[in-house]
Design a protein around this motif. Sequence first.
Motif, mmCIF file in Angstrom:
data_model
loop_
_atom_site.group_PDB
_atom_site.id
_atom_site.type_symbol
_atom_site.label_atom_id
_atom_site.label_comp_id
_atom_site.label_asym_id
_atom_site.label_seq_id
_atom_site.Cartn_x
_atom_site.Cartn_y
_atom_site.Cartn_z
ATOM 1 N N GLY A 212 -2.202 -14.036 -39.929
ATOM 2 C CA GLY A 212 -2.743 -14.717 -38.755
ATOM 3 C C GLY A 212 -2.307 -16.173 -38.629
ATOM 4 N N ASP B 290 -0.809 -17.633 -35.238
ATOM 5 C CA ASP B 290 -1.493 -18.678 -34.475
ATOM 6 C C ASP B 290 -0.668 -19.966 -34.391
ATOM 7 O OD1 ASP B 290 -3.558 -17.033 -33.770
ATOM 8 O OD2 ASP B 290 -4.881 -17.647 -35.391
ATOM 9 N N GLU C 116 -7.261 -19.900 -41.321
ATOM 10 C CA GLU C 116 -7.082 -19.560 -42.738
ATOM 11 C C GLU C 116 -5.601 -19.412 -43.009
ATOM 12 O OE1 GLU C 116 -10.673 -16.412 -43.487
ATOM 13 O OE2 GLU C 116 -8.604 -15.759 -43.728
ATOM 14 N N ASP D 172 -3.082 -17.543 -45.414
ATOM 15 C CA ASP D 172 -2.904 -16.537 -46.462
ATOM 16 C C ASP D 172 -1.435 -16.534 -46.896
ATOM 17 O OD1 ASP D 172 -5.555 -15.723 -46.185
ATOM 18 O OD2 ASP D 172 -5.057 -14.260 -44.636
ATOM 19 N N ARG E 182 1.708 -3.749 -42.532
ATOM 20 C CA ARG E 182 0.678 -4.490 -41.776
ATOM 21 C C ARG E 182 0.443 -3.884 -40.404
ATOM 22 N NH1 ARG E 182 -0.539 -9.683 -44.122
ATOM 23 N NH2 ARG E 182 0.447 -9.683 -46.169
ATOM 24 N N ASP E 183 -0.619 -4.372 -39.726
ATOM 25 C CA ASP E 183 -1.038 -3.678 -38.495
ATOM 26 C C ASP E 183 -0.126 -3.937 -37.286
ATOM 27 O OD1 ASP E 183 -1.980 -6.307 -38.290
ATOM 28 O OD2 ASP E 183 -4.039 -5.760 -37.784
ATOM 29 N N ASN F 219 1.383 -9.852 -36.430
ATOM 30 C CA ASN F 219 0.717 -10.205 -37.691
ATOM 31 C C ASN F 219 1.628 -9.953 -38.889
ATOM 32 O OD1 ASN F 219 -1.655 -10.861 -36.412
ATOM 33 N ND2 ASN F 219 -2.603 -8.852 -36.724
ATOM 34 N N ARG G 59 -9.438 -3.644 -34.752
ATOM 35 C CA ARG G 59 -8.776 -4.952 -34.826
ATOM 36 C C ARG G 59 -7.918 -5.186 -33.589
ATOM 37 N NH1 ARG G 59 -7.810 -7.914 -39.501
ATOM 38 N NH2 ARG G 59 -5.632 -8.188 -38.947
ATOM 39 N N ARG H 282 -17.297 -9.604 -34.068
ATOM 40 C CA ARG H 282 -16.222 -10.560 -33.828
ATOM 41 C C ARG H 282 -15.659 -10.388 -32.419
ATOM 42 N NH1 ARG H 282 -12.169 -10.977 -38.758
ATOM 43 N NH2 ARG H 282 -11.657 -12.896 -37.671
HETATM 44 N N1 CTP Z 1 -4.059 -6.731 -42.018
HETATM 45 C C1 CTP Z 1 -3.640 -5.449 -41.690
HETATM 46 N N2 CTP Z 1 -4.541 -4.441 -41.512
HETATM 47 C C2 CTP Z 1 -5.872 -4.671 -41.648
HETATM 48 C C3 CTP Z 1 -6.324 -5.954 -42.002
HETATM 49 C C4 CTP Z 1 -5.392 -6.969 -42.172
HETATM 50 O O1 CTP Z 1 -2.445 -5.238 -41.547
HETATM 51 N N3 CTP Z 1 -6.738 -3.679 -41.486
HETATM 52 C C5 CTP Z 1 -3.046 -7.791 -42.259
HETATM 53 C C6 CTP Z 1 -2.480 -8.436 -41.021
HETATM 54 O O2 CTP Z 1 -1.153 -8.772 -41.306
HETATM 55 C C7 CTP Z 1 -3.305 -9.703 -40.873
HETATM 56 C C8 CTP Z 1 -3.515 -10.097 -42.320
HETATM 57 O O3 CTP Z 1 -3.633 -8.847 -43.007
HETATM 58 O O4 CTP Z 1 -2.606 -10.695 -40.157
HETATM 59 C C9 CTP Z 1 -4.757 -10.957 -42.547
HETATM 60 O O5 CTP Z 1 -5.911 -10.293 -42.088
HETATM 61 P P1 CTP Z 1 -7.192 -11.054 -41.552
HETATM 62 O O6 CTP Z 1 -7.354 -12.324 -42.296
HETATM 63 O O7 CTP Z 1 -8.280 -10.075 -41.504
HETATM 64 O O8 CTP Z 1 -6.833 -11.323 -40.041
HETATM 65 P P2 CTP Z 1 -5.925 -12.359 -39.302
HETATM 66 O O9 CTP Z 1 -4.719 -11.657 -38.781
HETATM 67 O O10 CTP Z 1 -5.687 -13.556 -40.136
HETATM 68 O O11 CTP Z 1 -6.769 -12.655 -38.006
HETATM 69 P P3 CTP Z 1 -8.058 -13.536 -37.751
HETATM 70 O O12 CTP Z 1 -7.528 -14.648 -36.923
HETATM 71 O O13 CTP Z 1 -8.922 -12.608 -36.980
HETATM 72 O O14 CTP Z 1 -8.627 -13.934 -39.068
#
Ligand code: CTP
Length: 392
Positions: free
Chosen positions: A8, A12, A21, A23, A91-92, A96, A138, A184
């Motif tokens: 994310g 963003d 955040e 990661d 990943r999703d 992302n 999501r 959310r």
């Molecule tokens: N992710 C995924 N499938 C999921 C959960 C997470 O592929 N079920 C991957 C995505 O690449 C995502 C990353 O893990 O970008 C981090 O997940 P998360 O922190 O939950 O979401 P963010 O994409 O950072 O979005 P947010 O702004 O809602 O925190």
Amino acid sequence: MKIYLVGGAVRDKLLGLPVKEQDYVVVGATPNEMLDMGFRQVGKEFPVFLHPKTNEEYALARMERKVKPGYKGFTFDTSPRVTLEEDLVRRDLTINAMAIDPDTGSLIDPYHGKQDLDHKILKHVSPAFAEDPVRILRLGRFYARYAHLGFTVAPITIELMRDMVKAGEVDALVAERVWKELERALSEQNPEKFFEVLDECGALAKLFPGLDVKGTGMQALIAAAESSNSPAIRFSALLHDLPDPRKSIIALCNRYRVPNDYRELALLTAQHFQAALDFKTLSADEILNLLGTLDYFRREERFYKFLAAVKAIDASRRKKLFKSFKTVDASDEFDPRHLIEAAQVSKQESAKQIREFIAQGIEGRELAEKIRKTRLEIIENFFAGQGQNMHK
Ligand code: CTP
């Protein structure tokens, strides 16, 4: 060993939005090497580490494979040989699944997330999307968040989600995950878009039976999202018009273990919004009953949330009328000011007398009756002063 910013934060940053955040993915390292550098291990199922100073998350690059249905049916390969591309492909969404090399600032984007960001498309990275049904939720949530920027969902992803729903994937969703994503989604700019996505792929009827994307509840949700950021107010507006509302709200809240404050506000709204809308036709006695049912004298904050939900319901109805007749009478817009004032004076002005009753040793049923009588008189006087013609 090589570290990349992922997920994310990359998305963003490219969208020019604030990053919440950060990661990181670590390629070419073992858990022991991470521990030796002072990282603290969290996450039992796969190795995620917290940076000793920043507390940001560092996950070893991993490959995932689903071995049995359900939330926990995954195996992970986190060997140091797993590449960044292999980590990103599981990943999703493509948006992302990008990474930034912090040393050079360059973007690593094997699945064309940047292009999809530019075209404003939410699209899955690979068929592995289908291994995790939370991703349907999501995706709905990201749509609710970014639709106002012009984002759409790739038709091919809708198709994939339809297949997932047909295969029974959403039946395996865990209650807590559904609630977390719903809460959310309700907090996003266009929460109704979350439900649109679920509807398009067939998940809505399974997850939220009774909700209709074209229904009055959805219109009230839209109005609530325009006037309030509170997810509980939005939730209550959404559910106010379900068939057999009390039963449906309780069933939904039990199913997803929805917190009590949401449940109570939704129930009060569904059961009493009409009385609040019609408060000008109520007698002082009926108004006092309404305030009592809403537990106004002890839960004043919630009363204001209730009124905000009622206002949204009213606004959505008026919008609908306007669509049909191209005109609505602004003078009958729900304006709770007198109701609020009546409630406030009856609470404030009765407080001193209640203390006196107690000092006199009055208690129990007699005390309750005296309090009621005092408040009733205050409300009667208040409306007499306003010149409101109460129906007795
Ligand atoms: N992710 C995924 N499938 C999921 C959960 C997470 O592929 N079920 C991957 C995505 O690449 C995502 C990353 O893990 O970008 C981090 O997940 P998360 O922190 O939950 O979401 P963010 O994409 O950072 O979005 P947010 O702004 O809602 O925190």
